[in-house]
Enzyme design. Structure first.
Site, PDB file in Angstrom:
ATOM      1  N   ASP A   1     -37.030 -24.579  -9.071  1.00 46.78           N
ATOM      2  CA  ASP A   1     -36.105 -23.790  -9.969  1.00 46.78           C
ATOM      3  C   ASP A   1     -35.036 -24.781  -9.631  1.00 46.78           C
ATOM      4  O   ASP A   1     -34.561 -25.348  -9.019  1.00 46.78           O
ATOM      5  CB  ASP A   1     -35.991 -22.411  -9.284  1.00 46.78           C
ATOM      6  CG  ASP A   1     -34.879 -21.908 -10.188  1.00 46.78           C
ATOM      7  OD1 ASP A   1     -34.909 -21.922 -11.313  1.00 46.78           O
ATOM      8  OD2 ASP A   1     -34.369 -20.572  -9.889  1.00 46.78           O
ATOM      9  N   LYS A   2     -34.101 -24.475 -11.009  1.00 49.85           N
ATOM     10  CA  LYS A   2     -32.756 -25.367 -10.921  1.00 49.85           C
ATOM     11  C   LYS A   2     -31.768 -24.780 -10.216  1.00 49.85           C
ATOM     12  O   LYS A   2     -31.103 -24.964  -9.266  1.00 49.85           O
ATOM     13  CB  LYS A   2     -32.398 -25.826 -12.225  1.00 49.85           C
ATOM     14  CG  LYS A   2     -31.188 -26.567 -12.329  1.00 49.85           C
ATOM     15  CD  LYS A   2     -30.522 -26.480 -13.712  1.00 49.85           C
ATOM     16  CE  LYS A   2     -30.033 -25.396 -14.150  1.00 49.85           C
ATOM     17  NZ  LYS A   2     -28.618 -25.352 -14.758  1.00 49.85           N
ATOM     18  N   THR A   3     -31.451 -23.391 -10.600  1.00 49.61           N
ATOM     19  CA  THR A   3     -30.014 -22.743 -10.268  1.00 49.61           C
ATOM     20  C   THR A   3     -30.674 -22.185  -8.768  1.00 49.61           C
ATOM     21  O   THR A   3     -31.414 -21.570  -8.403  1.00 49.61           O
ATOM     22  CB  THR A   3     -29.953 -21.340 -11.119  1.00 49.61           C
ATOM     23  OG1 THR A   3     -29.525 -21.645 -12.395  1.00 49.61           O
ATOM     24  CG2 THR A   3     -28.720 -20.725 -10.714  1.00 49.61           C
TER      25      THR A   3
END
Length: 1204
Positions: free
Chosen positions: A452-454
């Protein structure tokens, strides 16, 4: 379940629609399969058609009547348990997680252990050794190691189960108040039943899955902590139905309550509950907001009442406590196959020796009178007995201690990860945690990473940076006159008593314009931010504390607060703000909450002057479609969004619409009908929302920054050099995803970027080529998928990904991203593949995506978004940058250590066991052992186990700094070159060679010899001592040659093992122990008599030398002529260490530049459904007590995907 209408397959592949998602959040894999199966025979819809909601019906298979325990005992609710024995389908509330009791522990534990093939195999050997006719070894040679293995495992299981017993007793004996016979009585949890009404107090644990009836808070609000469910320590809000809250406050009212609950059957879905309450001929819908789940804790609510819906093993937390998928490493699977191979070799060897004995006895043994044993057995029967005798003798080819040793090594490697101070995050006092001990070596073989990024790559701390209002951009450093400054200073917000002290902003001109109140659109912009949200507020020490459903929304409301538009409070139907110091209260007519399909939220307000206005904020793609045709500033706002996207900022568009009274009244009727719909309520609401959210007027857009964590670009660059492909899931659009890819070095300027349409064209070209070439269809042509030279990157949007996944399910297109990635990385013209995928909007569809790459290991980042990922992970740490050390250092070391351990373990057992094979040619294949019985018993337990165990725990070819500095050292693990069938057979032939030397050199030395005392040391016992001594010295020196990293304990283990062998051997061969156990210890004086002969010591030295000399020569040649990357690094290790020291002194903090290419803006409204239900259904929010800021609600971003 009906299928959704979809665009035509061919058309959709030419231009996919990012707004249409073929999957539902609520669908399981089975449901999706059923849906796709049903869709095979249906014609696709036209591309422009709107998708119709699926018709979902709720099957109410679970019914409960309040205050009626007998109802659940009715015959129709009975289920058959065994034969004619029946019991109620409704579980009691007592739980049992333990596996054993005092009576069942021994038989059940033994049964479970003997389900393992290795243990069962050795039990069968032990039984064979008890049979006198075929017993060639004493029973204790197998019993001692078997009992040791079983005993250690049993003790471990017993300790674990005792802990479960204590926990079960503690939980089952907790107490709560239950309504019995018209009054509340204190009762143990174990005595609760479905249909009981319970009373819970503040800080009580919830004993079962309960429907909330009423509480002491206004409008039946109840606050719960869900730490035991999802690891989150922040509070969640639950609420009871309005009718139960109003009519069920007193004890006598609850005693008369006889409502019927019809709901779904028990399941493990923590995110969903569907049911209906029937009371006084009226039906009331129930959902998850009405449920208090077992495992949660009542917080900040003095008293609440509820009805037990699911009890005991039927509760959702218990349903989620079932068996998890047992993960096995590649080495595990390979090791099992190799053990099977060894067993087949063992059977073949024993069969050959048995046949040899049959012929030998027929031709020689029968005719030799001195060999007559008094047994009238035929040659064939003797051969049959000989087969089982050799099975016993050669059983050490399948080592019983292998699995125990592997578990010890894995445990030690896990502890090293836990103790690694370089993976300790001091800011949050968070060490790295290996939550499993079975996957360490798999960390050294990773090919794909899904992230995931966030909150994983980023800090998930949102900061309001810029905005555009009516085409004018604000946020760059300026003075109050609007002159741009090279270096600005933060704005002084002291004029605003409600300002957040941590808020930083450098545009003085924006603040001056707001305070002057000259621009009404600017005031409207920040008024929208302060009104259109689902944030909760509480007062703490005369300061406002916001509880937001996402950090994005919290950042926007905080920004409005600092600019003078302060959100003060809300009730069920009003919201109060301070507009530049003047309080104003607005009536909330409707709250149209966010979800991942809508990608926007709206609020309809009645202003103090009676005007009705809709405020809306959302993604630029969805807002643009709903703007009025005469809307101004669209182009200038779009240009600003391009700039924001280029700076990797998260953007959001703001707009509004004035509504007439008549228009709202007509719409409100439709909204009311949709809100009480029993089937497809969400879809029905979405349709109604769509009717009112059109012809909007654009005000502007916001830009929020979510900074990358420290070290993310460097970590991704290092992992890419190690040929690891990284897919990043993000909620951003393609253009922002590209910029983020550049900023964190997923993408570089020397890459050729391909898009979904390029891939589609290539697929179409290949399909056309295969259709036109009949021969090409039958043979697979190996060619790179992307033929451009140099580095290539694939950028794929959510629309393309949806098509790929959907078509893959239907098996109409054979595109698998895993294979695509492999083709890219295997291309001769390609050194790296970076493939960001964005707009991946369905978080719960990640499983389909992950399945493509067969993800094997879960890693949780314990960041700002809570602990759900950590609780379900195999490894956990606080920062993404630690992933580099986990893989390139710990993973690589673990893989190398395990491979060395297994290669050597197989080798030493082959060398030990096959001596019996050579000896059989000289003893008439009579199953005679070449060693003393006790030597066979203790060989794997004491004489050769510790050195190889320490290599498996401590060895390292290069240190941690060089492992990180040279990522190419990681490649052997990905290719699996250090342990495979080639290395297995290499160990086999090495063991065969060693066993040949160990047998035939002493055998030749014993043929015609004379000792110093005139006695010939050519007896069987002296030969066994010399062969055993040669073997022990050889295998211990062999592991010394394999050791790359020497410590004191390694040296002590090697020398200590040899010393232990000689010490035990002299004791076992002493006359004293023979007098005590004359039949067990028969080698009396053999060691002292044999080893006093210098000739035999020379024999041992010669044997060891011939065994080791070829190994030394091969290692020298390999490291000199064909050195590996690891050999080259080791050779220059000193130089590299000096360079590292110099670099440490010159080290500066790395920086990276934003920008480089201008790209379109990004959708970043990335939070889950907010608190709209609580607000719009008449649930006022009272002030909450003090909560730590880090424990505020934050719902993780709806992810997208990017790949490198």
């Amino acid at each position: 379940m009906s299928t959704r209408q979809r665009a035509d397959s061919q058309d959709s592949l030419e231009q996919p629609n990012d707004e249409v998602v073929p999957y539902s959040d609520d669908e399981t894999d089975d449901e999706l399969e059923d849906e796709l199966d049903q869709s095979q025979d249906q014609l696709p819809a036209e591309p422009g058609e709107e998708p119709r909601p699926a018709a979902a019906t709720v099957e109410a298979g679970w019914s409960i009547r309040a205050n009626d325990r007998e109802y659940c005992q009715r015959p129709e609710f009975q289920k058959k348990v065994f034969l004619c024995i029946k019991k109620s389908r409704y579980s009691g509330n007592a739980i049992k997680t333990y596996k054993y009791n005092a009576i069942t522990f021994f038989p059940l534990n033994m049964y479970e252990q003997f389900k393992r093939a290795a243990n069962l195999y050795f039990l069968c050997l032990l039984i064979l050794q008890i049979i006198p006719q075929i017993s060639t070894l004493p029973w204790y040679t197998t019993l001692v190691p078997l009992v040791l293995v079983l005993g250690i495992t049993a003790i471990k299981d017993l300790v674990d189960d005792l802990a479960r017993h204590r926990m079960d007793n503690e939980i089952n004996n907790r107490k709560c108040d239950v309504l019995l016979n018209g009054s509340f009585v204190e009762t143990r949890w174990m005595h609760l039943q479905v249909g009981d009404v319970v009373r819970l107090r503040k800080n009580d644990f919830i004993p079962a899955d309960i429907m909330l009836l009423s509480s002491s808070d206004p409008n039946s609000l109840c606050y719960v902590e869900t730490a035991e469910l999802d690891g989150e320590t922040n509070l969640k809000f639950k609420m009871g139905l309005k009718v139960t809250d109003e009519r069920l406050q007193e004890e006598n009212q609850m005693a008369k309550f006889n409502g019927m609950i019809m709901c779904e059957e028990p399941n493990n879905r923590l995110d969903k509950f569907v049911g209906t309450m029937i009371w006084d001929s009226q039906s009331y819908p129930l959902d998850l907001d009405n449920m208090l789940l077992r495992g949660c804790k009542i917080r900040n609510t003095n008293i609440c009442h509820g009805l037990v819906i699911f009890a005991g093993n039927d509760t959702k937390i218990m349903r989620n406590g079932g068996k998890t998928r047992f993960k096995r490493t590649r080495i595990d699977k390979l090791m099992n196959y190799m053990v099977y191979t060894i067993f087949v070799l063992l059977v073949l060897i024993c069969a050959g020796l048995a046949i040899g004995h049959t012929y030998w006895y027929e031709s020689i043994g029968r005719k030799s009178w001195y060999l007559f044993d008094g047994l009238d057995y035929s040659s064939s029967y003797r051969g049959f007995l000989s087969f089982w005798g050799y099975i016993i003798i050669l059983n050490t080819m399948v080592p019983i201690s292998l699995y125990v040793s592997v578990e010890v090594i894995r445990l030690g490697q896990s502890k090293f990860i836990n103790w690694d101070l370089q993976m300790y995050f001091a800011d949050k006092d968070t060490p790295a945690k290996a939550r499993t001990t079975t996957l360490n070596e798999q960390l050294g073989q990773i090919e794909y990473i899904f992230s995931d990024k966030t909150g994983t790559l980023t800090q998930n701390i949102m900061a309001f940076k810029k905005c555009t209002i009516t085409g004018q951009t604000y946020g760059n450093p300026t003075n109050s006159e609007g002159v741009t400054l090279e270096r600005g200073k933060p704005v002084d917000f002291s004029w605003n008593k409600h300002a957040d002290k941590n808020f930083q902003f450098n545009d003085h001109f924006l603040v001056a314009t707001i305070r002057s109140k000259k621009d009404p659109q600017m005031l409207e912009f920040f008024k929208l931010l302060s009104l259109c949200h689902t944030v909760m507020v509480e007062q703490k020490d005369d300061e406002l504390v916001y509880q937001a459903a996402s950090p994005d929304e919290g950042a926007l409301v905080t920004a409005a607060r600092n600019f003078g538009f302060v959100f003060l409070s809300r009730t069920q139907d009003t919201i109060t703000i301070s507009e530049m110091g003047e309080e104003a209260t607005y009536e909330v007519l409707a709250l149209l909450d966010f979800n991942s399909d809508r990608k926007r939220m709206s609020i309809i307000l009645r202003f103090p002057d009676g005007k009705i206005r809709l405020y809306c904020k959302g993604a630029d793609t969805v807002i643009e479609q709903r703007l009025d045709s005469n809307c101004q500033n669209k182009e200038t706002t779009q240009e600003a969004l391009d700039i924001f996207a280029n700076e990797t900022l998260r953007t959001l568009c703001l707009c509004y619409k004035d509504i007439t009274e008549a228009e709202f009244d007509a719409w409100a009727q439709k909204h009311k009908i949709a809100s009480v719909s029993m089937g497809n309520r969400e879809e029905a609401l979405d349709v109604v929302y769509e009717e009112i959210e059109k012809n909007l007027l654009l005000i502007g857009a916001t830009a929020i920054e979510d900074k990358l964590q420290d070290g993310v670009p460097e970590t991704i660059a290092k992992l890419a050099k190690a040929d690891i492909k990284i897919w990043v899931l993000t909620g951003d659009k393609k253009e922002t995803a590209e910029n983020i890819g550049f900023s964190c070095q997923l993408l570089t300027d020397d890459m050729k970027i391909h898009y979904g349409e390029d891939v589609n064209q290539q697929l179409m070209d290949r399909q056309a080529q295969r259709r036109n070439d009949p021969q090409g269809r039958s043979k697979k042509v190996k060619e790179p998928f992307l033929k451009e030279p140099g580095k290539n990157a694939l950028v794929i949007t959510g629309g393309w990904l949806n098509e790929i996944l959907y078509e893959k399910k239907k098996k109409r297109r054979r595109l698998r991203l895993k294979k695509l990635g492999k083709r890219l990385t295997n291309s001769h013209n390609l050194q790296d593949s970076s493939q960001p995928i964005d707009d991946w909007e369905k978080e719960k569809r990640q499983e389909d995506f992950v399945d493509m790459a067969s993800a094997d290991i879960g890693v949780g980042i314990s960041g700002q978004e809570g602990m759900q990922a950590v609780m379900s992970s195999d490894y956990a740490f606080a920062q993404f940058r630690y992933l580099e050390r986990l893989l390139l250092v710990h993973g690589r070391w673990s893989y190398i250590r395990m491979c060395k351990f297994l290669r050597y373990f197989f080798y030493k057992n082959f060398a030990f066991t096959l001596v019996h094979f050579w000896f059989s040619f000289f003893n008439g294949y009579s199953s005679q052992t070449a060693y003393e019985d006790w030597f066979i018993t203790l060989y794997n337990v004491f004489y050769s186990s510790l050195p190889v165990l320490l290599v498996g725990l401590l060895d390292q070819d290069v240190n941690d700094k060089l492992s990180s500095r040279f990522p190419k050292l990681y490649l052997p693990g990905q290719l699996g070159v250090l342990f495979n069938y080639k290395t297995f057979f290499s160990s086999l032939f090495h063991g065969i060679f060693t066993s040949l030397v160990i047998f035939f050199i002493p055998y030749g030395a014993f043929l015609q010899t004379m000792g110093q005392d005139g006695e010939a040391p050519s007896d069987y016992q002296s030969f066994a001592v010399v062969a055993a001594s040669s073997l022990i010295i050889t295998v211990n020196l062999q592991i010394s040659l394999e050791t790359s990293y020497w410590t004191f304990v390694n040296c002590f283990a090697v020398l200590g093992s040899m010393a232990l062998y000689f010490g035990i051997m002299f004791d076992l061969h002493s006359a004293g122990i023979h007098v005590i156990f004359p039949s067990t210890f028969t080698f009396t004086g053999a060691a002292s008599n044999a080893l006093r002969q210098p000739y035999l010591w020379l024999t041992i030295i010669l044997t060891v030398g011939i065994c080791l000399l070829p190994v030394i020569c091969i290692q020298f040649l390999c490291q000199t002529i064909w050195p590996s990357v690891g050999d080259q690094v080791q050779r220059n290790r000193k130089k590299y260490e000096i360079e590292d020291e110099d670099e440490e002194r010159k080290k500066r903090k790395p920086t990276f530049q934003r920008g480089g290419r201008s790209r379109r803006s990004a959708y970043a409204f990335s939070h889950s459904t907010g608190y709209a239900d609580l607000i719009s259904t008449g649930r006022s929010i009272r002030q909450r007590p003090r909560v730590r800021p880090e424990l505020r609600d934050s719902i993780r971003e709806v992810p997208q995907a990017e790949n490198i």
